[in-house]
Design a protein around this motif. Structure first.
Motif, PDB file in Angstrom:
ATOM      1  N   TYR A 305      -2.543  16.208 -17.709  1.00 19.02           N
ATOM      2  CA  TYR A 305      -3.398  15.057 -18.059  1.00 19.02           C
ATOM      3  C   TYR A 305      -2.621  13.729 -18.454  1.00 19.02           C
ATOM      4  N   ASP A 306      -1.436  14.007 -18.936  1.00 24.21           N
ATOM      5  CA  ASP A 306      -0.703  12.679 -19.077  1.00 24.21           C
ATOM      6  C   ASP A 306       0.034  12.129 -18.098  1.00 24.21           C
ATOM      7  N   LEU A 307       0.029  12.801 -16.827  1.00 26.11           N
ATOM      8  CA  LEU A 307       0.678  12.474 -15.575  1.00 26.11           C
ATOM      9  C   LEU A 307      -0.485  11.982 -14.795  1.00 26.11           C
ATOM     10  N   LYS A 308      -1.532  11.825 -15.523  1.00 23.30           N
ATOM     11  CA  LYS A 308      -2.664  11.418 -14.612  1.00 23.30           C
ATOM     12  C   LYS A 308      -3.085  12.369 -13.328  1.00 23.30           C
ATOM     13  N   ILE A 309      -2.951  13.736 -13.400  1.00 28.58           N
ATOM     14  CA  ILE A 309      -2.952  14.666 -12.475  1.00 28.58           C
ATOM     15  C   ILE A 309      -4.612  15.062 -12.642  1.00 28.58           C
ATOM     16  N   VAL A 310      -4.897  15.286 -14.007  1.00 30.96           N
ATOM     17  CA  VAL A 310      -6.240  15.629 -14.306  1.00 30.96           C
ATOM     18  C   VAL A 310      -7.019  14.483 -15.144  1.00 30.96           C
ATOM     19  N   ASP A 311      -8.153  14.015 -14.786  1.00 30.00           N
ATOM     20  CA  ASP A 311      -8.716  12.997 -15.428  1.00 30.00           C
ATOM     21  C   ASP A 311      -9.385  13.083 -16.561  1.00 30.00           C
ATOM     22  N   GLN A 312      -9.801  12.078 -17.336  1.00 33.37           N
ATOM     23  CA  GLN A 312     -10.480  12.102 -18.711  1.00 33.37           C
ATOM     24  C   GLN A 312     -11.931  12.978 -18.338  1.00 33.37           C
ATOM     25  N   ARG A 313     -12.486  12.691 -17.392  1.00 32.43           N
ATOM     26  CA  ARG A 313     -13.830  13.287 -17.124  1.00 32.43           C
ATOM     27  C   ARG A 313     -13.788  15.034 -17.229  1.00 32.43           C
ATOM     28  N   THR A 314     -12.856  15.468 -16.462  1.00 32.42           N
ATOM     29  CA  THR A 314     -12.752  16.857 -16.428  1.00 32.42           C
ATOM     30  C   THR A 314     -12.219  17.387 -17.715  1.00 32.42           C
ATOM     31  N   ILE A 315     -11.239  16.809 -18.531  1.00 36.27           N
ATOM     32  CA  ILE A 315     -11.064  17.044 -19.888  1.00 36.27           C
ATOM     33  C   ILE A 315     -12.298  17.271 -20.773  1.00 36.27           C
ATOM     34  N   ASP A 316     -13.148  15.988 -20.792  1.00 36.93           N
ATOM     35  CA  ASP A 316     -14.403  16.060 -21.457  1.00 36.93           C
ATOM     36  C   ASP A 316     -15.375  17.100 -21.041  1.00 36.93           C
ATOM     37  N   ARG A 317     -15.208  17.659 -19.865  1.00 33.83           N
ATOM     38  CA  ARG A 317     -16.102  18.589 -19.355  1.00 33.83           C
ATOM     39  C   ARG A 317     -15.710  19.851 -20.007  1.00 33.83           C
TER      40      ARG A 317
END
Length: 692
Positions: A305-317
């Motif tokens: 997540y910190d390296l922008k491999i996973v976006d915020q939208r995916t984490i919220d879901r």
């Protein structure tokens, strides 16, 4: 028969059967001349075995009484009334014989005939022979005839038509007696006399040609045969029509000229030269190990997540889905734990893979399960790793229990699998307020343990971090309590690892990790990491231990199409000219010119984690898992030099000792010298070592 003729016959004094039946049709005796022949039983018929001689009602069993009541009830419902001539009625008459005889003798003591009216309304007479104790008085014949004539004169009245309904004659009767002209219901009224003249063969003309024509059976057989012939002809015509249609379709197909899919052709590339031209980034695989619930998946999810491999939208879901099941803190862990069972149980079950890049290196994450039940999966991940990331839970009590649990076993396994570098991530320091003393305590104990396990001090690194908050992973902590640490971040520790040496000049070796369907155009695909050599599209390879050949239809490197691949890369190979039953995880792909040999017995130099004796074990190498047995303890070896200690073979190998043992497996497996294997027994790792 009328009364006059009857009187005349009786008056003649001699009556023959022919005279008595002279006016009766053959086999059609009128109903009024039929008599009832009854044999009077010795005792009135009772319902129990043996009858009953006592007066009154006969005894009836309970079962017979129930049957009679049920039968009476059924007759009342259906409106059925038994005939006066049925067997039951006749038996009832017999049962009341004694009572009826007395009444009948008192009423008609001298009559020899009794008039009876049946259900059809036709009056008939029958001869009844009474058993009288004294013989009847003799009456002269002349008086009898006069009395009879007087009775005839008195009783003369209109005589009802004596018509007996009858069915038409049977085929047999027609054949033997000839066909009658009248087949109506008044047949016997017109046919008054049918005598027995046919016995004298006077009717030869009626049945001289009786068997000249075909019989009914002949007619049926002929009809069946004709139907079979018609069906055969019909089927033959249909078959001929079908053959014509098939032949026409085959000609059309041949005219179309379907072409088989062309086999992939090799470009004959110099793979090593192409690899040097590209100047790719360093590639490294690292396995994440540690005790269960140490926060391994959450730490790697935060890193992605910190390296922008996973976006915020995916984490919220993921966070919303985790809150529904009451596990809101597992949102980051679900980045790697994609399985339903893993999310429900909250533990990693199989190796989870993901990738990310930094400015200098392309990393592949191998998130290994921490639970002891999934150690074989952890071994499969460690066999593909270049170095390891050991996650330690810094919270009070968990570090001590983890060091005695799976942390110790994981460290020994990765070292036995050839891993030489380890990065220790001291996780969850935020739960102890970033205590520097706690970190130093963990640092001291873990370093001592890793050194004892065989890791060099220069290849051990420590990073205090928090996977839940993301401090000291890809960004430095802003917390004042963590200001005492000024060392490298976790990402920097990963980048400082030396690149792995690629065995490019050795023959191709690829251990299959998974076999799956790659799509419509690629029905059979395999995945794994190239341990040595190189490969390109169009190459012919050999799958061991099945020994089946296959052709490389396509190559993917890190999920991207490519023409070739070299050692150290994670690849997907699309195969053709081979069936899936010949491939399974753990098999080895090699070139036909330098195949891997299948062996069923081998010698291995092992480090004992538990007491070793000749015993049953399970042999693990990557995804390969096969049952076997330690057959011999050859010798005990020195840890430093590897020299043989003692002249006698040991009977028992102590934990922590090094020994040479011989292992036999149930089925031959593709193994080579210098490969590393793990021996397990009873769910515990007992030894690990190197094939000799």
């Amino acid at each position: 028969m009328d009364q006059t003729s009857d009187s005349e016959i009786r008056c003649t004094g001699s009556t023959t059967a022919k005279d008595f039946f002279h006016d009766c049709p053959w086999l059609n005796i009128p109903h009024e001349r039929r008599g009832e022949i009854l044999i009077e039983p010795l005792y009135p018929r009772g319902r129990l075995l043996g009858g009953s001689s006592s007066p009154g009602e006969p005894k009836v069993s309970k079962l017979a009484a129930l049957a009679a009541a049920r039968r009476k009830k059924e007759n009342e419902q259906t409106g059925y009334r038994p005939s006066s001539h049925s067997s039951v009625t006749l038996l009832d008459k017999l049962s009341n014989k004694s009572q009826n005889e007395t009444h009948r003798d008192a009423k008609e003591p001298h009559n020899l005939e009794e008039t009876k009216q049946d259900s059809t309304g036709i009056r008939s007479s029958r001869s009844i022979n009474h058993r009288n104790k004294s013989p009847p008085k003799s009456i002269p014949v002349s008086e009898e005839c006069n009395a009879t004539s007087k009775a005839t004169a008195v009783q003369e009245e209109p005589k009802p038509s004596n018509i007996v309904p009858a069915a038409s004659p049977s085929p047999f009767a027609k054949t033997m007696l000839g066909a009658f002209q009248d087949t109506t219901s008044s047949h016997f009224e017109s046919l008054s006399v049918v005598d027995l003249d046919f016995l004298d063969l006077t009717r030869t003309n009626s049945f001289s040609n009786a068997f000249a024509g075909p019989s009914p059976d002949d007619i049926v057989t002929s009809a069946q045969n004709s139907s079979k012939v018609n069906k055969t002809k019909k089927k033959a015509s249909q078959r001929s029509d079908g053959d014509k249609a098939v032949n026409g379709l085959m000609k059309e197909v041949q005219s179309i000229g379907l072409k088989e899919e062309p086999k992939p052709k090799s470009k004959n590339l110099d793979v090593l030269a192409e690899f040097e031209k590209l100047k790719l980034k360093n590639a490294a695989n690292f396995v994440v190990i540690g005790h269960v619930d140490a926060g391994k998946s959450t730490l790697m999810g935060r890193l992605l997540y910190d390296l922008k491999i996973v976006d915020q939208r995916t984490i919220d879901r993921y966070r919303k889905e985790a809150e529904k099941v009451g596990k809101s803190s597992f949102a980051l862990a679900w980045v790697l734990d994609q399985g339903t069972e893993e999310r429900n149980r909250g533990v990693t079950i199989d190796i989870a893979m993901n990738r990310f890049e930094t400015s200098s290196t392309r990393f592949t994450i191998l998130d290994a399960p921490g639970h002891r039940d999934f150690i074989p999966n952890m071994i499969a991940g460690a066999s593909q790793a270049d170095f390891a990331v050991l996650v330690i839970d810094a919270s009070t009590g968990n570090f001590e229990s983890g060091l005695k649990g799976q942390t110790k076993e994981h460290v020994l396994l990765v070292r036995s699998m050839g891993v030489q570098r380890v990065v220790v991530a001291v996780n969850k320091l935020d739960t102890v307020d970033w205590s520097q003393d706690r970190f130093e305590e963990i640092h001291q104990q873990v370093r001592a343990f890793l050194t004892t396990a065989g890791f060099q001090s220069k290849n051990i690194g420590f990073v205090p971090c928090s996977g839940l908050t993301g401090e000291n992973i890809a960004r430095r902590s802003d917390n004042a309590q963590a200001s005492w640490y000024n060392g490298p971040l976790l990402v920097e520790q990963l980048e400082s690892s030396d690149p792995a040496t690629r065995a490019l000049d050795k023959p191709l070796r690829l251990a299959i990790t998974d076999v799956f369907r790659g799509g419509v155009q690629n029905p059979l695909s395999i995945s794994g990491r190239l341990a040595s050599g190189s490969i390109q599209t169009g190459d012919t390879v050999l799958a061991m231990p099945s020994g089946e050949r296959a052709t490389i239809k396509g190559v993917e490197v890190d999920n991207e199409p490519a023409d070739w691949a070299v050692a150290g890369q994670n690849v997907i190979l699309h195969l053709t000219d081979i069936e899936q039953k010949h491939l399974k995880p753990g098999d080895v792909i090699c070139p036909p010119s330098s195949p891997v040999q299948n062996i069923s017995s081998f010698s291995v130099k092992v480090l004992a984690f538990d007491h070793l004796t000749p015993m049953h074990v399970e042999v693990h190498k990557g995804r390969l898992q096969v049952p076997g047995r330690i057959t011999q303890l050859v010798a005990a070896l020195d840890k430093g030099t590897g020299a043989v200690m003692g002249k006698k073979r040991p009977r028992l190998v102590q934990p922590g000792s090094v020994a040479r043992v011989v292992v036999e497996v149930e089925t031959a497996v593709p193994l080579e010298a210098s490969e590393r294997v793990v021996l397990r027994a009873g769910g515990e790792t007992v030894a690990a070592g190197l094939l000799e």
